[in-house]
Motif scaffolding. Structure first.
Motif, PDB file in Angstrom:
ATOM      1  N   ALA A  17      33.184  44.946  20.002  1.00 47.06           N
ATOM      2  CA  ALA A  17      33.290  43.616  20.086  1.00 47.06           C
ATOM      3  C   ALA A  17      34.058  43.485  21.714  1.00 47.06           C
ATOM      4  CB  ALA A  17      33.932  42.383  19.262  1.00 47.06           C
ATOM      5  N   GLY A  18      35.341  43.997  21.529  1.00 43.04           N
ATOM      6  CA  GLY A  18      35.586  44.849  22.987  1.00 43.04           C
ATOM      7  C   GLY A  18      37.186  45.111  22.658  1.00 43.04           C
ATOM      8  N   LYS A  19      37.400  45.261  21.562  1.00 42.19           N
ATOM      9  CA  LYS A  19      38.508  45.291  21.179  1.00 42.19           C
ATOM     10  C   LYS A  19      39.617  46.807  21.938  1.00 42.19           C
ATOM     11  CE  LYS A  19      37.911  46.272  16.722  1.00 42.19           C
ATOM     12  NZ  LYS A  19      36.674  46.236  16.539  1.00 42.19           N
ATOM     13  N   THR A  20      39.011  47.937  22.180  1.00 44.55           N
ATOM     14  CA  THR A  20      39.207  49.275  22.650  1.00 44.55           C
ATOM     15  C   THR A  20      39.006  48.269  24.220  1.00 44.55           C
ATOM     16  OG1 THR A  20      38.117  50.274  20.781  1.00 44.55           O
ATOM     17  CG2 THR A  20      38.125  51.926  22.572  1.00 44.55           C
ATOM     18  N   SER A  21      37.641  48.359  24.750  1.00 46.48           N
ATOM     19  CA  SER A  21      37.999  48.413  25.869  1.00 46.48           C
ATOM     20  C   SER A  21      39.002  47.626  26.538  1.00 46.48           C
ATOM     21  CB  SER A  21      36.915  47.145  26.585  1.00 46.48           C
ATOM     22  OG  SER A  21      35.926  47.960  26.670  1.00 46.48           O
ATOM     23  N   THR A  22      39.944  46.323  25.881  1.00 49.31           N
ATOM     24  CA  THR A  22      40.738  45.896  26.278  1.00 49.31           C
ATOM     25  C   THR A  22      41.994  46.587  26.134  1.00 49.31           C
ATOM     26  OG1 THR A  22      39.555  43.830  25.306  1.00 49.31           O
ATOM     27  CG2 THR A  22      42.276  43.083  25.627  1.00 49.31           C
ATOM     28  N   LEU A  23      41.724  47.417  24.710  1.00 47.16           N
ATOM     29  CA  LEU A  23      43.452  48.014  24.945  1.00 47.16           C
ATOM     30  C   LEU A  23      43.593  49.252  26.219  1.00 47.16           C
ATOM     31  CD1 LEU A  23      43.968  48.684  21.075  1.00 47.16           C
ATOM     32  CD2 LEU A  23      44.354  46.590  22.246  1.00 47.16           C
ATOM     33  N   ARG A  24      41.609  49.870  26.781  1.00 47.53           N
ATOM     34  CA  ARG A  24      41.812  50.520  27.504  1.00 47.53           C
ATOM     35  C   ARG A  24      42.621  49.839  28.707  1.00 47.53           C
ATOM     36  NH1 ARG A  24      39.151  55.683  26.147  1.00 47.53           N
ATOM     37  NH2 ARG A  24      38.823  55.724  27.480  1.00 47.53           N
ATOM     38  N   ILE A  25      41.815  48.785  28.974  1.00 46.58           N
ATOM     39  CA  ILE A  25      42.499  47.841  30.424  1.00 46.58           C
ATOM     40  C   ILE A  25      43.930  47.995  30.208  1.00 46.58           C
ATOM     41  CG2 ILE A  25      42.788  46.093  31.302  1.00 46.58           C
ATOM     42  CD1 ILE A  25      39.909  46.117  30.756  1.00 46.58           C
ATOM     43  N   LEU A  26      44.896  47.873  29.242  1.00 45.12           N
ATOM     44  CA  LEU A  26      45.846  47.526  28.831  1.00 45.12           C
ATOM     45  C   LEU A  26      46.997  48.906  29.188  1.00 45.12           C
ATOM     46  CD1 LEU A  26      48.682  45.874  28.079  1.00 45.12           C
ATOM     47  CD2 LEU A  26      48.517  46.839  25.130  1.00 45.12           C
ATOM     48  N   LEU A  27      45.788  49.801  28.972  1.00 44.41           N
ATOM     49  CA  LEU A  27      47.078  51.687  29.132  1.00 44.41           C
ATOM     50  C   LEU A  27      46.695  51.711  30.091  1.00 44.41           C
ATOM     51  CD1 LEU A  27      46.496  52.784  25.088  1.00 44.41           C
ATOM     52  CD2 LEU A  27      48.373  51.724  26.189  1.00 44.41           C
ATOM     53  N   GLY A  28      45.614  50.830  31.049  1.00 49.43           N
ATOM     54  CA  GLY A  28      45.568  51.821  32.202  1.00 49.43           C
ATOM     55  C   GLY A  28      44.328  53.330  32.495  1.00 49.43           C
ATOM     56  N   LEU A  29      43.557  52.884  31.215  1.00 43.39           N
ATOM     57  CA  LEU A  29      42.500  54.213  31.339  1.00 43.39           C
ATOM     58  C   LEU A  29      41.316  53.477  32.324  1.00 43.39           C
ATOM     59  CD1 LEU A  29      42.914  55.069  27.868  1.00 43.39           C
ATOM     60  CD2 LEU A  29      43.810  56.459  30.009  1.00 43.39           C
ATOM     61  N   ASP A  30      41.035  52.242  31.828  1.00 48.45           N
ATOM     62  CA  ASP A  30      39.987  51.685  32.613  1.00 48.45           C
ATOM     63  C   ASP A  30      39.984  50.250  33.498  1.00 48.45           C
ATOM     64  OD1 ASP A  30      38.563  53.417  30.824  1.00 48.45           O
ATOM     65  OD2 ASP A  30      37.949  51.770  29.982  1.00 48.45           O
ATOM     66  N   ARG A  31      39.759  50.181  34.484  1.00 58.07           N
ATOM     67  CA  ARG A  31      39.886  48.777  35.158  1.00 58.07           C
ATOM     68  C   ARG A  31      38.911  47.365  35.076  1.00 58.07           C
ATOM     69  NH1 ARG A  31      41.083  53.824  38.832  1.00 58.07           N
ATOM     70  NH2 ARG A  31      42.840  53.933  39.115  1.00 58.07           N
ATOM     71  N   PRO A  32      39.820  46.168  35.013  1.00 57.32           N
ATOM     72  CA  PRO A  32      39.491  44.929  34.643  1.00 57.32           C
ATOM     73  C   PRO A  32      38.868  44.725  36.245  1.00 57.32           C
ATOM     74  CG  PRO A  32      41.247  45.035  34.835  1.00 57.32           C
ATOM     75  CD  PRO A  32      41.051  46.322  34.932  1.00 57.32           C
ATOM     76  N   GLN A  33      37.777  43.908  36.003  1.00 57.82           N
ATOM     77  CA  GLN A  33      37.234  43.489  37.483  1.00 57.82           C
ATOM     78  C   GLN A  33      38.189  42.143  38.424  1.00 57.82           C
ATOM     79  OE1 GLN A  33      34.700  44.607  35.535  1.00 57.82           O
ATOM     80  NE2 GLN A  33      33.957  45.695  37.176  1.00 57.82           N
ATOM     81  N   SER A  34      38.547  41.464  36.881  1.00 59.60           N
ATOM     82  CA  SER A  34      39.562  40.424  36.667  1.00 59.60           C
ATOM     83  C   SER A  34      40.343  40.225  36.097  1.00 59.60           C
ATOM     84  CB  SER A  34      38.997  39.503  37.294  1.00 59.60           C
ATOM     85  OG  SER A  34      38.452  39.345  36.409  1.00 59.60           O
ATOM     86  N   GLY A  35      41.928  39.360  36.682  1.00 61.33           N
ATOM     87  CA  GLY A  35      42.397  39.027  34.923  1.00 61.33           C
ATOM     88  C   GLY A  35      43.721  40.027  35.449  1.00 61.33           C
ATOM     89  N   THR A  36      45.298  40.807  34.780  1.00 58.40           N
ATOM     90  CA  THR A  36      46.287  41.042  34.883  1.00 58.40           C
ATOM     91  C   THR A  36      46.770  41.637  33.285  1.00 58.40           C
ATOM     92  OG1 THR A  36      47.824  39.032  34.625  1.00 58.40           O
ATOM     93  CG2 THR A  36      47.438  41.283  36.605  1.00 58.40           C
ATOM     94  N   ALA A  37      47.482  43.349  32.816  1.00 53.96           N
ATOM     95  CA  ALA A  37      47.849  42.559  31.355  1.00 53.96           C
ATOM     96  C   ALA A  37      48.157  43.873  31.453  1.00 53.96           C
ATOM     97  CB  ALA A  37      46.374  44.561  30.934  1.00 53.96           C
ATOM     98  N   LEU A  38      50.196  43.199  31.089  1.00 49.86           N
ATOM     99  CA  LEU A  38      51.109  43.915  31.355  1.00 49.86           C
ATOM    100  C   LEU A  38      51.647  43.992  30.442  1.00 49.86           C
ATOM    101  CD1 LEU A  38      52.974  41.186  33.992  1.00 49.86           C
ATOM    102  CD2 LEU A  38      50.737  43.030  34.863  1.00 49.86           C
ATOM    103  N   ILE A  39      53.009  45.141  30.211  1.00 46.55           N
ATOM    104  CA  ILE A  39      53.947  45.352  29.267  1.00 46.55           C
ATOM    105  C   ILE A  39      54.904  45.591  29.814  1.00 46.55           C
ATOM    106  CG2 ILE A  39      54.103  47.563  27.938  1.00 46.55           C
ATOM    107  CD1 ILE A  39      51.261  48.389  27.745  1.00 46.55           C
ATOM    108  N   CYS A  40      56.013  44.675  28.843  1.00 41.06           N
ATOM    109  CA  CYS A  40      56.881  44.021  30.068  1.00 41.06           C
ATOM    110  C   CYS A  40      57.719  43.761  30.800  1.00 41.06           C
ATOM    111  CB  CYS A  40      58.019  45.205  29.294  1.00 41.06           C
ATOM    112  SG  CYS A  40      58.306  46.135  27.477  1.00 41.06           S
ATOM    113  N   GLY A  41      55.933  42.965  31.449  1.00 42.12           N
ATOM    114  CA  GLY A  41      56.042  42.729  32.482  1.00 42.12           C
ATOM    115  C   GLY A  41      55.184  43.404  33.797  1.00 42.12           C
ATOM    116  N   ARG A  42      54.821  44.558  33.711  1.00 45.59           N
ATOM    117  CA  ARG A  42      54.372  45.381  34.547  1.00 45.59           C
ATOM    118  C   ARG A  42      53.547  45.882  33.828  1.00 45.59           C
ATOM    119  NH1 ARG A  42      60.125  49.210  36.195  1.00 45.59           N
ATOM    120  NH2 ARG A  42      58.537  49.527  37.606  1.00 45.59           N
ATOM    121  N   PRO A  43      52.071  46.064  34.898  1.00 50.62           N
ATOM    122  CA  PRO A  43      51.233  46.202  34.560  1.00 50.62           C
ATOM    123  C   PRO A  43      51.690  48.818  33.830  1.00 50.62           C
ATOM    124  CG  PRO A  43      51.428  46.780  37.106  1.00 50.62           C
ATOM    125  CD  PRO A  43      52.258  45.863  36.401  1.00 50.62           C
ATOM    126  N   TYR A  44      50.479  48.929  33.571  1.00 54.95           N
ATOM    127  CA  TYR A  44      50.574  50.110  32.286  1.00 54.95           C
ATOM    128  C   TYR A  44      50.950  51.316  33.480  1.00 54.95           C
ATOM    129  CZ  TYR A  44      51.010  53.930  29.489  1.00 54.95           C
ATOM    130  OH  TYR A  44      51.603  55.299  28.570  1.00 54.95           O
TER     131      TYR A  44
END
Lengths: 237, 250
Positions: free
Chosen positions: A38-65
């Motif tokens: 469904a995209g769970k792992t893909s989302t988490l991998r983007i959150l952790l900076g392992l994969d890159r999204p085409q658009s959008g941001t994923a932040l942890i405590c206000g900063r990208p991983y």
């Protein structure tokens, strides 16, 4: 605090994430629910900076991983497998990870004790069972005593005792004020531990909110899930 | 940065395969000098070996398997599956969650590799050349320090070459087989040099011109030029590897 804002990703010309937006807040266990693929792992991998999204941001405590200094002191992540090379002992693996973030060697033995692997410290990771690998992966995530935990299918491969232990551990972590985000395709499991639930299907967020709100008028989270995703619950398999 | 390099040193030295490279690479050249000693002595006495200026330095070549293994394994270990239960799981995930800045990570990895291989090369060169002096001292001149330094540089650049190729392939088997076969069984580079003089500028061949004086080369290349050409090869491949590593999803 985790903030995912309109994250989209295409892989091999297929849109696998579409405008994914949600938050995971401190002091709460946030369950990220969806069927396999469904995209769970893909989302988490983007959150952790392992994969890159085409658009959008994923932040942890206000900063990208990628912009976190000594990230392990902010985020602990558990993905597929333990992350330890087969030939390395559990302790050797934890020690290099600790060194990379300027953490003392002594942390390795401390986290091994937390996850109950003290007796296996000198065992090579390649000889670990699935359950032990998950524990070693969690030990790695805990090295920096992080305020945010990101876990992909953490109970996969754990025996009933392990599952119970993990559940208690995650609840305690949230009670101590940590942000806990975990993905799962096991609805019953998530209903047991999550405060908030985000449901993803085919790369889109279907619903999100407090567990009770998401379950709504349905009997269980599972019923709600099938109603929301219009999945064919009556399929013979 | 120091803690990153320390972590990478630990990581590399914690791998049994890396130790195979370290031990084999360090022992093979001195062992060959020792085993060849009777033959070399006879050849010198019989007058068939008249140019002894490369004695010892030439024997270092066999030990190159060490830097090659180290250069490959420092990258390939990141990509090997960590368990049968999770075929897609690799150490690289742990590495990049610990050090998300990929260029800093590569810098630390490169530094760790250079430190280890340069130390290995220095020890091996010292052992091989000392042994050559003990066995054939009266016939073999002591090589100038610059030539020994060039040999150490050649080893280091060879390791970096293996490292860069593996960064591109993300798999250790292909580059390792290619490099080892090329340096031992059949030298494709050498065969190519029979076809075209340009092959003299291939990295493995041109690199030896930094410290080998022998005359069986088709093209005359000065040591400094040779060093620059090999460095350029390594720099280009490293740049390609770094760009791919930076861009790719893990």
């Amino acid at each position: 605090m985790i903030t995912i804002d309109r994250v989209s990703k295409t892989k091999s010309r297929t849109l696998i994430l579409h405008d994914v937006t949600f938050e995971a807040r401190p002091g709460r266990v946030t369950g990220f629910l969806g069927p396999n693929g469904a995209g769970k792992t893909s989302t988490l991998r983007i959150l952790l900076g392992l994969d890159r999204p085409q658009s959008g941001t994923a932040l942890i405590c206000g900063r990208p991983y990628g912009k976190l200094d000594r990230p392990l002191t902010t985020v602990g992540a558990l993905l597929d497998g333990s992350g330890a090379h087969r030939a390395r002992t559990a302790r050797a693996h934890l020690r290099w990870v600790a060194a990379s973030n300027g953490l003392p060697d002594s942390r390795a033995d401390e986290v091994l004790e937390v996850v109950g692997l003290t007796g296996d410290a000198r065992k090579r990771a390649g000889r670990f069972s699935l359950g032990m690998s998950r524990r070693l992966g969690l030990a790695t995530a805990l090295l920096g005593d992080p305020e945010v935990l990101v876990l992909d299918e953490p109970v996969n491969g754990l025996d009933p005792v392990g599952i119970r232990w993990m559940r208690t551990f995650l609840r305690d972590s949230a009670a101590q004020g940590r942000t806990v985000l975990l993905s799962s395709h096991l609805m019953g499991e998530l209903a047991e531990i999550a405060d908030d639930v985000i449901v993803i299907d085919k790369g889109r967020i279907v619903i999100q909110g407090r567990l009770a709100d998401v379950t709504g008028d349905h009997h269980t989270l599972e019923d709600a899930f099938f109603a929301l995703t219009a999945a064919e619950a009556d399929r013979p398999w | 940065m120091v803690s990153l390099v320390r972590a990478e040193l630990r990581k590399l030295l914690g791998l049994p395969t890396a130790w195979v490279g370290l031990v084999l690479g360090t022992l093979m050249a001195p062992a060959v000098v020792l085993l060849n000693a009777p033959y070399t002595r006879r050849a010198i006495t019989a007058g068939t070996l008249t140019d002894t200026s490369d004695l010892g330095l030439r024997d270092l070549g066999i030990g190159l398997i060490g830097p090659m293994v180290l250069g490959v394994v420092v990258v390939s270990s990141e990509y090997t599956s960590t368990s049968q239960n999770a075929p897609g799981a690799r150490q690289l995930t742990a590495t990049l969650t610990a050090v998300p800045d990929r260029l800093r990570l590569l810098l630390a990895k490169t530094t760790a590799l250079v430190l280890i291989v340069a130390a290995q090369a220095a020890v091996t060169a010292a052992a091989t050349l000392t042994l050559t002096q003990v066995l054939h001292g009266e016939h073999a001149p002591v090589p100038a320090p610059a030539r020994v330094a060039a040999a150490i540089l050649y080893w280091t650049l060879t390791a970096l070459l293996a490292y860069a190729i593996t960064l591109i392939t993300r798999n250790g088997i292909v580059p390792l087989a290619l490099l080892i076969i090329n340096s031992t069984v059949v030298s494709v580079s050498f065969l190519l040099s029979k076809v075209t003089d340009l092959a003299a500028y291939l990295p493995d061949i041109v690199g030896t011109r930094m410290f080998i004086r022998g005359t069986d080369f088709p093209v005359e290349i000065a040591p400094v030029t040779a060093g620059l050409v090999m460095t350029a090869w390594v720099a280009v491949l490293l740049a390609v590897g770094a760009v791919l590593f930076h861009r790719r999803d893990v």
